[in-house]
Design an enzyme around this catalytic site. Structure first.
Site, short mmCIF file in Angstrom:
data_model
loop_
_atom_site.label_atom_id
_atom_site.label_comp_id
_atom_site.label_asym_id
_atom_site.label_seq_id
_atom_site.Cartn_x
_atom_site.Cartn_y
_atom_site.Cartn_z
N HIS A 357 47.41 17.15 -91.16
CA HIS A 357 46.82 18.04 -90.15
C HIS A 357 46.04 19.23 -90.71
O HIS A 357 45.63 20.09 -89.94
CB HIS A 357 47.90 18.59 -89.23
CG HIS A 357 48.49 17.58 -88.32
ND1 HIS A 357 48.01 17.33 -87.06
CD2 HIS A 357 49.52 16.72 -88.49
CE1 HIS A 357 48.74 16.37 -86.49
NE2 HIS A 357 49.66 15.99 -87.35
N LYS A 544 44.18 30.73 -79.04
CA LYS A 544 44.69 29.87 -80.10
C LYS A 544 45.51 30.76 -81.03
O LYS A 544 45.51 31.98 -80.85
CB LYS A 544 43.55 29.21 -80.88
CG LYS A 544 42.43 30.20 -81.28
CD LYS A 544 41.28 29.52 -81.99
CE LYS A 544 40.31 28.81 -81.07
NZ LYS A 544 40.38 27.37 -81.13
N ARG A 545 46.18 30.21 -82.04
CA ARG A 545 46.89 31.07 -82.98
C ARG A 545 45.92 32.02 -83.68
O ARG A 545 44.75 31.70 -83.85
CB ARG A 545 47.63 30.20 -84.02
CG ARG A 545 48.89 29.61 -83.49
CD ARG A 545 49.86 30.65 -82.97
NE ARG A 545 50.44 31.39 -84.06
CZ ARG A 545 51.59 31.09 -84.66
NH1 ARG A 545 52.31 30.07 -84.23
NH2 ARG A 545 52.04 31.82 -85.65
N LYS A 550 40.15 31.08 -88.08
CA LYS A 550 39.73 30.82 -86.70
C LYS A 550 38.74 31.89 -86.22
O LYS A 550 38.10 31.75 -85.19
CB LYS A 550 40.94 30.75 -85.77
CG LYS A 550 41.85 29.55 -86.08
CD LYS A 550 43.04 29.49 -85.14
CE LYS A 550 44.07 28.44 -85.51
NZ LYS A 550 43.72 27.07 -85.10
N THR A 652 42.37 21.22 -80.53
CA THR A 652 42.63 20.44 -79.33
C THR A 652 42.33 21.31 -78.10
O THR A 652 41.99 20.78 -77.04
CB THR A 652 44.10 19.95 -79.27
OG1 THR A 652 44.94 21.04 -79.67
CG2 THR A 652 44.32 18.78 -80.20
N LYS A 656 40.44 20.67 -74.20
CA LYS A 656 40.95 21.08 -72.88
C LYS A 656 39.89 21.86 -72.11
O LYS A 656 39.69 21.67 -70.92
CB LYS A 656 42.21 21.94 -73.05
CG LYS A 656 43.38 21.19 -73.69
CD LYS A 656 44.50 22.11 -74.12
CE LYS A 656 45.43 21.38 -75.08
NZ LYS A 656 46.33 22.27 -75.83
C1 CR1 Z 1 45.19 22.10 -87.18
O1 CR1 Z 1 44.98 23.39 -87.70
C2 CR1 Z 1 44.76 20.57 -85.26
C3 CR1 Z 1 46.27 20.47 -85.10
C4 CR1 Z 1 46.69 19.13 -84.53
C5 CR1 Z 1 46.67 21.88 -86.97
C6 CR1 Z 1 44.40 21.91 -85.88
O2 CR1 Z 1 43.03 21.95 -86.15
O3 CR1 Z 1 44.13 20.42 -84.01
O4 CR1 Z 1 46.91 20.62 -86.36
N1 CR1 Z 1 47.31 21.85 -88.28
O5 CR1 Z 1 46.21 18.09 -85.31
C7 CR1 Z 1 48.53 22.31 -88.57
O6 CR1 Z 1 49.24 22.86 -87.75
C8 CR1 Z 1 50.23 22.43 -90.25
O7 CR1 Z 1 48.94 22.10 -89.84
#
Ligand code: CR1
Length: 810
Positions: A357, A544-545, A550, A652, A656
């Protein structure tokens, strides 16, 4: 769909109220009413909820250290198709269903995208009739609750388990499993066969708590099994001490209790960041071992041939947190089932698949060898053996030493979990096209060259049932009215909406629905923060986080820029804007917390400055999570997806927003590229460095933030504001941000992209002036969002990975 009739339902409801609380409905609190309702629904589904179909079909087990479910009542009613009957029946009992929906706590058992993806995947597996189950941890405390005090993030414990329990769970003590930590392992040669003797271990009980996962309109019910850690016996005492083969004191017993219960106490609050702590390693082995043992127990109960495990079972690991599935499955096949190494290895590889991820190196998990050796002695031996054999294989290929060292699973100090995951599984996938290409060409290049057939892409998706049908019912109803109901089970059909792209009535209706969603959000903002926001302004949203990559900072610096433009020229032509943020920062991530403070201070200054005539408002919504996202996303006009290109694996949230008709303002990063491909250049606004430019800067240098700052008036003006007192009460934080940009040369290219971003924002402003055009863009976005349903993603996982080579199993 479940069939219920009103009278029977009301009767069950009343009876349940008496049996649970021995009181009448009139005396009940909303929490009690919610409990009763969930309990009645659980009764309705109980017969369908059988947890093991192994003999008839292949089962998928999805291991994830996070599941960010969100509230379940509304989505369960939707999926069961009984929302209306339940609403009406409750009304006859003088109960408002919406109150109960809102009384449910948000099980915040995840940080961000990774955990929410796992929840969407569960929804899609059930809805596609795949027998697919989740394994995870029942954390006592979910992600912390965020509060702002003087603009600073303050973390408060999240007590999602009100009154000790969760309305949807069922505890199953008869299925509890023992997980062994520490101790000594001896290998004894018994006539040529090795017997493994693990002594003096600490036994920890994994208590399963099951949550039903209900498919949409298909009667299919899967299980999310979350384990809570406990002492071996519930009445802990002498038994627990015995278990460690020594008679200890009462203090020892207490220590043991603490050791056991600590494992499932807290969720680590890090997103895209590696939490290198002993407790985290314990958590990982705890749920992995319990899950794998559970699978094998079920499998053997059916008297199936262990050598054919991979024909009936697919195990998927969500990032590397569950990577110990590989040595744990090996351990059971070798030590308990008596298979040879080669047999066990073959089964393991063919059973397990892995998703990566992130490409951020700081998120790549590594565990110190010594720590693993002490905590998990047998597992360590197995990893060593896997590594030895793998290195031999690489040496036979005559790779150079450096390459072999890079690819090895164990280096001088650590176990590299991504390497172990790739070596021990048959499939490795990234989560968007660009991300998978970066894995193949950059981050995991050595492995790709060695075994290209393992690598594949699975672009993420989202559950359109939660994020459109449920969160934006007005829009959903409009769509159904235009193109019939079929899109709900086949989102590709949304494409049919395109025929309305020039239909003024439809476009107006889309505008009206957006407006009413904006009013709803404006009301919430007024009530919660006493800030007046204008629903006619552009709702420009970044939720988002909080992470430097970001680039919430880029967004904030642009707001500051606009503010200056307005101060310089009160007639500056711009559509009024409401900038909305929502973001939690990891408690130990100082720069991220400084950025929160900066945005809050900026908001304070701007929102209270009469000179700009309400043209800009800035709102930072506290405690961003699933439920609040369901309110915010349908109200957005602009979706900010502005990460430094190459850094966001997929995203993601971007999907949405698009599905709810927001226009994406984005870099060509992660899945933004695929959104661009779907809607075309006229229906998205793109800016910023390309992936190659970022890669080249990173490899060859050539970017000086200081030079840019010195040569560009706009940039200098906003950067100076960080430290010149223009924005009050953020001296220290402003300096920290300033240093990250100037002293440390702007690692995430905020300043490098800002001019381009300002132009892109001007474009948004112009586009918004033409309402018909804007609504047409919204319609094109909705119509082309079908491919981003997690149903599509899961169908691909099923076809290409889990059921590959099986017939009639999907
Ligand atoms: C990514 O940063 C992605 C999600 C789900 C995150 C994000 O871009 O949409 O995973 N990665 O695939 C993450 O949490 C530990 O890595």
């Amino acid at each position: 769909m479940a069939k219920i009739n009103k009278n029977k339902f009301k009767q069950s409801f009343e009876t349940k109220m008496y049996s649970l609380y021995a009181q009448s409905i009139n005396d009940a609190t909303d929490e009690q009413l919610l409990n009763v309702l969930c309990s009645v629904i659980k009764d309705i589904i109980s017969k369908k909820w059988v947890d093991n179909k192994l003999d008839s079909q292949k089962e998928v087990y999805y291991f994830s250290i996070e599941f960010l479910l969100g509230r379940q009542l509304k989505s369960n009613l939707l999926n069961l198709g009984i929302e209306n009957v339940v609403r009406e029946s409750l009304k006859e009992l003088n109960i408002d269903l919406d109150n109960l929906i809102n009384a449910e706590s948000d099980p915040a058992l995840g940080n961000g995208g990774l955990g929410r993806l796992a929840a969407c995947f569960l929804d899609s597996m059930a809805s596609l009739n795949i027998s697919g189950h989740g394994y995870g941890i029942r954390y006592k405390h979910g992600l912390f609750e965020q509060k702002f005090i003087n603009g600073y993030q303050v973390e408060v414990p999240d007590n999602w388990l009100t009154q000790g329990g969760y309305v949807w769970e069922t505890v199953r003590p008869n299925k509890a499993i023992v997980v062994k930590f520490e101790g000594n392992v001896n290998l004894i040669d018994k006539n040529g066969r090795l017997e493994v003797n693990h002594t003096d271990y600490l036994p920890i009980m994994a208590m399963p708590y099951d949550i039903p996962i209900i498919g949409y309109g298909n009667n299919s019910i899967n299980t999310l099994r979350l384990f809570k850690s406990e002492v071996l016996s519930r009445d802990f005492g002498p038994l627990t001490v015995n278990a460690r083969n020594s008679y200890g004191s009462y203090e020892d017993a207490l220590k043991y209790k603490y050791y056991a219960e600590e494992i499932s106490q807290v969720l680590y609050p890090n997103d895209s960041n590696y939490a290198g702590r002993l407790l985290r390693l314990k958590q990982e082995y705890f749920f992995v071992s319990a899950g794998i043992q559970d699978i094998i127990r079920k499998y053997k109960k059916k008297k199936l041939d262990i050598k054919k495990l991979n024909e009936k079972v697919a195990i998927h690991i969500n990032d590397t947190h569950p990577t110990l599935c590989i040595p744990e499955l090996m351990r059971i096949l070798l030590d308990e089932e008596g298979l040879s190494w080669d047999e066990a290895w073959d089964i393991t590889i063919n059973t397990i698949s892995y998703t990566n991820h992130t490409i951020m190196t700081e998120a790549m998990e590594r565990w110190p060898k010594e720590m693993v050796k002490r905590l998990l002695p047998r597992i360590y031996m197995i990893i060593e053996e896997i590594n030895k054999r793998y290195v031999n294989e690489l040496e036979e290929r005559k790779y150079d030493h450096e390459k072999i060292y890079r690819m090895s699973i164990i280096d001088n100090n650590d176990i590299k979990m991504a390497n172990l995951s790739i070596v021990g599984s048959h499939s490795v996938n990234g989560v968007a096209k660009l991300h998978t290409e970066l894995l193949k060409k950059e981050v995991l290049k050595d492995f790709y060259e060695h075994e290209p057939e393992k690598f594949n892409n699975k672009t993420n998706g989202i559950a359109h049932r939660r994020w459109l049908i449920s969160a934006n019912s007005e829009l959903s109803d409009l769509i159904t009215g235009l193109i019939s109901e079929d899109w709900k089970t086949d989102t590709n059909k949304l494409k049919e909406l395109e025929i309305y792209r020039n239909n003024k009535d439809v476009l107006e209706k889309i505008g009206e629905i957006k407006y009413s969603n904006k009013e709803r959000l404006a009301k919430f903002i007024k009530e919660k923060y006493d800030i007046d926001v204008n629903p006619n302004s552009i709702f420009d949203v970044q939720v988002k986080r909080l992470h430097a990559y970001k680039r919430q900072l880029l967004n904030a610096l642009h707001i500051l820029h606009l503010y200056h433009e307005l101060l310089e020229n009160p007639n500056f032509d711009m559509e009024p804007r409401t900038f909305i943020f929502g973001a939690k920062a990891a408690p130990g991530y100082y720069l991220a917390k400084c950025i929160i403070k900066f945005i809050n201070s900026l908001a304070d200054k701007i929102n209270n400055d009469p000179r700009i005539d309400n043209k800009i408002k800035v709102v930072f919504i506290e405690n961003y999570g699933v439920s609040i996202a369901e309110l915010i996303i349908p109200a957005a006009d602009v979706s900010e997806q502005i990460s430094t290109t190459t850094k966001e694996a997929s995203g993601t949230g971007n999907m949405k927003f698009m599905m709810n008709g927001a226009i994406t303002l984005a870099t060509l990063d992660g899945a933004n590229i695929e959104i661009f491909d779907q809607v075309g250049k006229d229906n998205i606004v793109i800016f910023g460095l390309s992936a190659n430019e970022v890669l080249n800067y990173n490899k060859f240098g050539g970017y000086s933030a200081l030079d840019l700052y010195n040569s560009n008036r706009n940039i200098k003006r906003v950067v100076d504001d960080l430290i010149n007192g223009f924005i009050p009460n953020m001296e220290k934080e402003g300096r920290e941000i300033y240093d990250s940009l100037i002293t440390y040369n702007d690692e995430y290219f905020v300043l490098r992209d800002i001019e381009n971003y300002i132009e892109a924002q001007e474009k948004i402003d112009k586009l918004y002036k033409n309402k018909d055009k804007w609504n047409e863009m919204a319609l094109i976005n909705i119509a082309n969002s079908g491919v981003f349903s997690s149903d599509r993603t899961i169908a691909e996982y099923a076809h290409d990975i889990w059921f590959k080579g099986c017939e009639g199993n999907e």
